[in-house]
Enzyme design. Structure first.
Site, PDB file in Angstrom:
ATOM      1  CD1 TRP A 197      -2.743   1.573   0.449  1.00  0.00           C
ATOM      2  CD2 TRP A 197      -1.725   2.212   2.333  1.00  0.00           C
ATOM      3  NE1 TRP A 197      -3.300   2.762   0.839  1.00  0.00           N
ATOM      4  CE2 TRP A 197      -2.704   3.181   1.997  1.00  0.00           C
ATOM      5  CE3 TRP A 197      -0.959   2.395   3.485  1.00  0.00           C
ATOM      6  CZ2 TRP A 197      -2.926   4.319   2.782  1.00  0.00           C
ATOM      7  CZ3 TRP A 197      -1.187   3.527   4.264  1.00  0.00           C
ATOM      8  CH2 TRP A 197      -2.163   4.469   3.909  1.00  0.00           C
ATOM      9  NE  ARG A 441     -10.621   1.971   4.728  1.00  0.00           N
ATOM     10  CZ  ARG A 441     -11.206   2.806   3.889  1.00  0.00           C
ATOM     11  NH1 ARG A 441     -12.031   2.365   2.980  1.00  0.00           N
ATOM     12  NH2 ARG A 441     -10.951   4.088   3.927  1.00  0.00           N
ATOM     13  CE  LYS A 474     -11.003   5.808  -5.867  1.00  0.00           C
ATOM     14  NZ  LYS A 474     -10.519   6.960  -5.076  1.00  0.00           N
ATOM     15  CD1 TRP A 475     -14.905  -2.721  -7.888  1.00  0.00           C
ATOM     16  CD2 TRP A 475     -16.919  -2.436  -8.815  1.00  0.00           C
ATOM     17  NE1 TRP A 475     -15.611  -3.873  -7.711  1.00  0.00           N
ATOM     18  CE2 TRP A 475     -16.854  -3.740  -8.267  1.00  0.00           C
ATOM     19  CE3 TRP A 475     -18.101  -2.051  -9.452  1.00  0.00           C
ATOM     20  CZ2 TRP A 475     -17.915  -4.641  -8.345  1.00  0.00           C
ATOM     21  CZ3 TRP A 475     -19.155  -2.953  -9.530  1.00  0.00           C
ATOM     22  CH2 TRP A 475     -19.060  -4.224  -8.974  1.00  0.00           C
ATOM     23  CG  ASP A 476     -11.696   1.514  -3.047  1.00  0.00           C
ATOM     24  OD1 ASP A 476     -10.723   0.755  -3.218  1.00  0.00           O
ATOM     25  OD2 ASP A 476     -11.638   2.552  -2.370  1.00  0.00           O
ATOM     26  CG  MET A 477     -11.712  -5.568  -3.671  1.00  0.00           C
ATOM     27  SD  MET A 477     -10.225  -6.367  -2.991  1.00  0.00           S
ATOM     28  CE  MET A 477     -10.699  -8.063  -3.065  1.00  0.00           C
ATOM     29  CB  CYS A 522      -9.822   2.126  -6.818  1.00  0.00           C
ATOM     30  SG  CYS A 522      -9.082   2.671  -5.280  1.00  0.00           S
ATOM     31  CG  ASP A 544      -5.062   5.099  -1.454  1.00  0.00           C
ATOM     32  OD1 ASP A 544      -5.699   5.320  -2.487  1.00  0.00           O
ATOM     33  OD2 ASP A 544      -5.503   4.444  -0.500  1.00  0.00           O
TER      34      ASP A 544
HETATM   35  C1  DGJ Z   1      -9.107   3.589  -0.914  1.00  0.00           C
HETATM   36  C2  DGJ Z   1      -8.881   4.350  -2.190  1.00  0.00           C
HETATM   37  O1  DGJ Z   1      -7.664   4.007  -2.752  1.00  0.00           O
HETATM   38  C3  DGJ Z   1      -8.988   5.831  -1.907  1.00  0.00           C
HETATM   39  O2  DGJ Z   1      -8.709   6.569  -3.074  1.00  0.00           O
HETATM   40  C4  DGJ Z   1     -10.361   6.134  -1.391  1.00  0.00           C
HETATM   41  O3  DGJ Z   1     -11.311   5.882  -2.383  1.00  0.00           O
HETATM   42  C5  DGJ Z   1     -10.631   5.300  -0.143  1.00  0.00           C
HETATM   43  N1  DGJ Z   1     -10.412   3.908  -0.376  1.00  0.00           N
HETATM   44  C6  DGJ Z   1     -12.041   5.508   0.327  1.00  0.00           C
HETATM   45  O4  DGJ Z   1     -12.370   4.695   1.383  1.00  0.00           O
END
Ligand code: DGJ
Length: 776
Positions: A197, A441, A474-477, A522, A544
């Protein structure tokens, strides 16, 4: 493209040639991969077997020199004398692990052969051709198809395998790679991309010693610890010279690649699904397909190989309405507000961002009920009307009136235990009955192997996308997978791969009918930067970490494998939130512009001179957007360890921008030479510094040396001047033929404390310049 002549297969791209034959015993024997040979002499290329090698096992008594262990192969089994790493491990119907796949037939097919369940490359008619080689195990009726698809214009060959069980009994796959290749001993360096990260894709180059080097990820995603893409090269290869082979995998789950130098010096390369916790029962009649592996070769060094990957991805991986389209400049709320905002603050930020030139407003995490921090709400996605009065539709309408597009953040693969979804369906979360689950998290992973879970996500996300004028998602994981268990699976060894197949199914169902949505994948930044996701999401949030110095490493690493059009890169506030490093606004832009540009700082806190600078940055980017997103990207070797050199050039070679980045300044530096390449040698060009503003603040008391009056560097007047004024850096301009400029451009002496004048390059720590090159 593909031809067969007397049992030898020739797979040609415009600049590369790949040759193999079927050996006398029926094994696919690799002969050559390199610069295309117009008239190859097979005899001279073949590995000679004129003496037996002690300690090897002959395949059978007919030929004591035929030892699989020393033969360069395209595929190998287990238990017939090849003791190098095998690309497959199959528990056969008789309970043994011995496999021996030999040639049956082949077919040359126009176009590509798409998988039904896995994403893969796409091609228009005439852009590709496929060779299908059918092999069969010598004892059991189990067929293995090796598929090779050739993309001549982009100098890429892809490979994948299909296993079909006709043995009448169940077999169990424990390892099944997408490709295997034995390269000659002259290949000596491996280049891989590692991190974690906020430190993704850091390049690592090391000699390939004897033994096996494994590149893998076991977190459930392709991962930031080790990207699936890698290169191997001959020892003298540089950015612009030398023989380089590149490999990648169209897959987003646990991947595995091995690079093995054998006792005879050859280098075996393989890539595919990670065998870690993998076990796949294959019943009679069933088929198992592996993801597509991508291979390229260049004799023009690392930037040459990267160029092939870039063209391949832009043309054959990215699809939908955004393929080959210029991407909008976005403003993202995350680093400005995190979870703490109101509709009026959002509108305020949008207005300011729009005035600076941003085109798309992205509402990141924090917009739905329970999301005051990261402990609740994932799974539900019900708009928090206390934060967004009138809901998303009213916000998107308002943005539309401001001529801004609207995008939204989601994390659909996850659930917080503190959510309505979890309370209603605790069985949707991945965990094992009786074993205390682990958290990342504060969240659990949703079981994408379960069709009911997939239906829920498809309905939820589709409904959200249709509920307002949303053009970007924006599809986060944000967590790794633990406690792997899927109630519906015949074997828990199927979990990881089934999860990824489930993810692809969901993405296909949500975004297939909505090709106008620009999806940005993402995963805690660049934790899932891979070709599988790029089949759905034309761009990916790289990290990030938006500190420009860190981004130089991250974007340099990613650029080896992925084009600039896929790399999300934002300008954020300084000092940086993770490194506490202060950097000039110009450098933050100069790095981010080599990618898909966005801004993530709070526009309310910008000074008038910052705003002016950002307006001109965005104007410059818009003028050159196609160049920055789709131009040919070149990394240049530097003769100094404190410099990074990037360059992007348009395909017609009319315009180019070179980035010169100074990491830590050295006192009294030896002269700088700006490397330039890719120009037309005979044409005339002008190269000119892109004017840069320098914040007065950075010079402190030194300002007194150039001002007619003396002011206190810590005083109010100084701060006031800084809010409205900035200094200009020296502008250099040279013209000449492309050939002359490509010899390297000697730049003015940087500021060294003496003789300051309008020709001094003011280049402190983390400073940078862009140079625009235009044909005259
Ligand atoms: C992790 C992403 O990489 C960030 O840009 C942001 O969207 C956060 N999650 C939000 O919780």
């Amino acid at each position: 493209m593909i031809r067969q002549d007397q049992g030898v297969f020739f797979l040609d791209t415009n600049r590369t040639g790949y040759i193999f034959r079927i050996s006398g015993q029926g094994h696919p024997e690799h002969i050559f991969y390199g610069t295309r040979l117009e008239d190859p002499n097979i005899e001279s290329l073949l590995l000679k077997r004129t003496a037996g090698v002690g300690g090897t096992v002959a395949y059978d008594e007919s030929d004591p020199m035929y030892c699989l262990d020393i033969l360069p192969l395209e595929w190998s089994g287990i238990g017939k004398g090849d003791f190098r790493e095998s690309p497959c491990e199959i528990k056969m119907p008789d309970g043994t692990f011995v496999t021996d796949f030999v040639y049956q037939s082949h077919e040359i097919i126009d176009g590509s052969v798409a998988s039904e369940i896995l994403p893969g490359s796409i091609a228009k008619a005439g852009e590709s051709q496929t060779l299908s080689i059918l092999l069969k195990d010598k004892l059991f009726d189990i067929e293995l198809t090796l598929l090779y698809t050739v993309f001549p214009a982009v100098d890429v060959i892809t490979r994948r395998t299909i296993l079909r069980n006709r043995s009448g009994r169940t077999v169990v796959l424990r390892k099944m790679m997408s490709m295997m290749l034995d390269l000659p001993a002259s290949v000596s360096i491996r280049t891989t991309f590692h991190g974690g990260w906020i430190k993704e894709a850091h390049k690592q180059s090391e000699p390939i010693g004897n033994g096996i080097y494994v590149l893998q990820n076991t977190t459930g995603a392709s991962g930031n610890r080790c990207n699936p893409g890698f290169l191997v090269s001959e020892g003298n290869a540089s950015e612009s010279f030398g023989r380089v082979y590149g490999f990648n995998l169209v897959y987003s789950g646990n991947h595995y690649s091995a690079i093995e130098r054998s006792h005879q010096g050859s280098v075996r390369v393989m890539t595919g699904i990670n065998p870690h916790c993998f076990e796949w029962p294959l019943d009679e009649g069933a088929v198992f397909e592996t993801p597509e592996a991508v291979m390229t070769f260049s004799d023009q060094g690392f930037s040459g190989a990267s160029g092939h990957f870039h063209d391949f991805i832009n043309r054959h991986i990215v699809r939908g309405d955004w393929k080959d389209q210029e991407r909008p400049i976005l403003y993202n709320t995350w680093e400005s507000f995190f979870f703490d905002f109101s509709k009026s603050r959002l509108i305020g930020a949008a207005k300011r961002a729009q005035k600076l030139g941003a085109e798309l407003f992205v509402l990141d995490d924090g917009w739905f009920v329970g999301r005051k921090d990261d402990t609740a709400g994932l799974g539900d996605y019900e708009t928090d009307h206390r934060k967004i009065r009138g809901g998303l539709k009213s916000l998107s309408d308002r943005l539309k009136r401001m001529k801004m597009a609207f995008g939204i953040w989601v994390e659909p693969e996850m659930v917080n235990p503190n959510s309505n979804l979890f309370r209603a369906h605790p069985e949707y979360a991945v965990r094992i009955s009786g074993r205390k689950e682990s958290y990342g998290r504060n969240q659990l992973v949703l079981d994408l192997t379960n069709p009911a879970v997939r239906d829920y996500i498809v309905e939820k996300v589709s409904g959200l996308l249709d509920s307002a004028d949303i053009t970007y998602m924006k599809w986060d994981m944000n967590r790794h997978i633990t406690d792997m268990y899927g109630a519906g699976l015949a074997d828990q060894g199927m979990f990881f791969h089934s999860y990824i197949l489930g993810l692809y199914d969901v993405l296909k169902r949500v975004f297939g009918p909505r090709p106008h949505i620009l999806l940005e994948s993402c995963s805690s930044g660049g934790n899932r930067f891979d070709l599988g996701m790029l089949c759905f999401s034309p761009q990916i949030w790289a990290s990030d970490n938006t500190d420009p110095v860190e981004r130089l490493s991250i974007q340099t690493g990613l650029s080896h494998l992925y084009p600039l059009s896929t790399i999300g890169a934002h300008v954020s506030a300084s000092p940086h939130q993770q490194t506490l490093r202060s950097t000039p606004l110009s450098t933050r832009f100069n790095v981010a512009c080599f990618g898909v540009l966005g801004y993530e700082l709070d526009p309310k806190h910008l000074t008038a001179s910052d705003r002016k600078e950002i307006r001109s940055q965005i104007k410059f980017y818009k003028e050159h957007r196609r160049l920055f997103q789709y131009g040919r990207f070149l990394r240049h070797d530097s003769y100094k360890d404190n410099k990074v050199h990037w360059q992007v050039i348009d395909p017609k070679r009319d315009v180019s921008v070179a980035g010169f980045f100074n990491l830590m300044s050295h006192a009294s530096e030896i002269p700088d030479i700006l490397p330039v390449s890719g120009l037309s040698p005979e044409r005339e060009y002008q190269i000119k510094t892109v004017p840069k503003k320098l914040s007065v603040r950075r010079f402190g008391g030194l300002i007194n040396h150039i001002l007619p009056i003396r002011i206190n560097p810590n005083g109010f007047l100084f701060r006031l001047i800084d809010r409205f004024y900035s200094l200009t850096d020296c502008v250099e301009s040279y013209s000449g033929t492309g050939k002359a400029l490509m010899a390297g451009v000697r730049l003015n002496t940087p500021f060294i404390g003496t003789y300051y004048n309008d020709k001094s390059r003011l280049l402190g720590d983390c400073d940078s310049n862009l140079y625009q090159i235009t044909s005259l």
